[in-house]
Motif scaffolding. Structure first.
Motif, mmCIF file in Angstrom:
data_model
loop_
_atom_site.group_PDB
_atom_site.id
_atom_site.type_symbol
_atom_site.label_atom_id
_atom_site.label_comp_id
_atom_site.label_asym_id
_atom_site.label_seq_id
_atom_site.Cartn_x
_atom_site.Cartn_y
_atom_site.Cartn_z
ATOM 1 N N GLU A 273 55.301 31.653 77.079
ATOM 2 C CA GLU A 273 55.495 32.323 75.783
ATOM 3 C C GLU A 273 54.345 33.262 75.448
ATOM 4 O O GLU A 273 54.478 34.123 74.586
ATOM 5 C CB GLU A 273 55.633 31.282 74.663
ATOM 6 N N THR A 274 53.213 33.097 76.100
ATOM 7 C CA THR A 274 52.019 33.892 75.796
ATOM 8 C C THR A 274 51.996 35.199 76.593
ATOM 9 O O THR A 274 51.671 36.255 76.062
ATOM 10 C CB THR A 274 50.754 33.070 76.113
ATOM 11 N N PHE A 275 52.333 35.115 77.860
ATOM 12 C CA PHE A 275 52.430 36.316 78.707
ATOM 13 C C PHE A 275 53.312 35.989 79.904
ATOM 14 O O PHE A 275 53.711 34.841 80.092
ATOM 15 C CB PHE A 275 51.037 36.811 79.134
ATOM 16 N N ASP A 276 53.618 37.013 80.712
ATOM 17 C CA ASP A 276 54.500 36.793 81.863
ATOM 18 C C ASP A 276 53.690 36.109 82.973
ATOM 19 O O ASP A 276 53.249 36.744 83.941
ATOM 20 C CB ASP A 276 55.096 38.126 82.341
ATOM 21 N N MET B 197 51.150 39.848 73.678
ATOM 22 C CA MET B 197 49.976 39.373 74.389
ATOM 23 C C MET B 197 48.740 40.022 73.786
ATOM 24 O O MET B 197 48.732 41.190 73.456
ATOM 25 C CB MET B 197 50.131 39.739 75.871
ATOM 26 N N SER B 198 47.669 39.274 73.661
ATOM 27 C CA SER B 198 46.457 39.822 73.074
ATOM 28 C C SER B 198 45.741 40.700 74.093
ATOM 29 O O SER B 198 46.059 40.708 75.271
ATOM 30 C CB SER B 198 45.550 38.697 72.595
ATOM 31 N N ASP B 199 44.720 41.447 73.615
ATOM 32 C CA ASP B 199 43.937 42.302 74.507
ATOM 33 C C ASP B 199 42.895 41.506 75.281
ATOM 34 O O ASP B 199 42.247 42.035 76.174
ATOM 35 C CB ASP B 199 43.233 43.394 73.696
ATOM 36 N N GLN B 200 42.768 40.236 74.908
ATOM 37 C CA GLN B 200 41.784 39.378 75.569
ATOM 38 C C GLN B 200 42.147 39.244 77.062
ATOM 39 O O GLN B 200 43.321 39.138 77.395
ATOM 40 C CB GLN B 200 41.851 38.006 74.910
ATOM 41 N N PRO B 201 41.132 39.252 77.956
ATOM 42 C CA PRO B 201 41.457 39.032 79.367
ATOM 43 C C PRO B 201 42.250 37.733 79.534
ATOM 44 O O PRO B 201 41.981 36.748 78.835
ATOM 45 C CB PRO B 201 40.078 38.917 80.025
ATOM 46 N N ILE B 202 43.176 37.742 80.459
ATOM 47 C CA ILE B 202 44.060 36.584 80.626
ATOM 48 C C ILE B 202 43.277 35.291 80.825
ATOM 49 O O ILE B 202 43.581 34.270 80.220
ATOM 50 C CB ILE B 202 45.049 36.837 81.790
#
Ligand code: SF4
Length: 89
Positions: A44-47, A1-6
């Protein structure tokens, strides 16, 4: 997951065919509710399931999980998202 806010994370929306942010997914369903495909699109990007469970009222989350189990047909999806885009212009 990137550090970008969700909410600022982007993906190509399979319904619109263009990049959109997670923020948009949260309001692109019927009556400005969350899009019913959100779990399918973002897992697939985050939970996304854990995120929504922690950030939505329990009843709304439960309803989303039930809706996700019953996918709409493609025409209904296209009409719903086209109406949403029309409203946002
Ligand atoms: S959750 Fe809905 S609005 Fe968001 S990318 Fe998927 S289909 Fe598009």
């Amino acid at each position: 997951m990137s550090d970008q806010p969700i909410n600022d994370q982007e993906m190509r929306c399979p319904r619109l065919g263009s990049p959109i942010s997670f923020r948009y997914c949260m309001i692109s369903g019927a009556d400005d509710d969350i899009c019913w495909k959100v779990l399918d699109c973002w897992w697939e990007t985050f939970d996304v399931e854990a995120y929504l469970k922690a950030n939505m009222p329990e009843a709304v989350f439960k309803q989303l999980m039930e809706t996700a189990d019953k996918p709409k047909n493609k025409i209904s999806s296209i009409i719903e998202i086209a109406e949403k885009v029309k409203k946002s212009k």
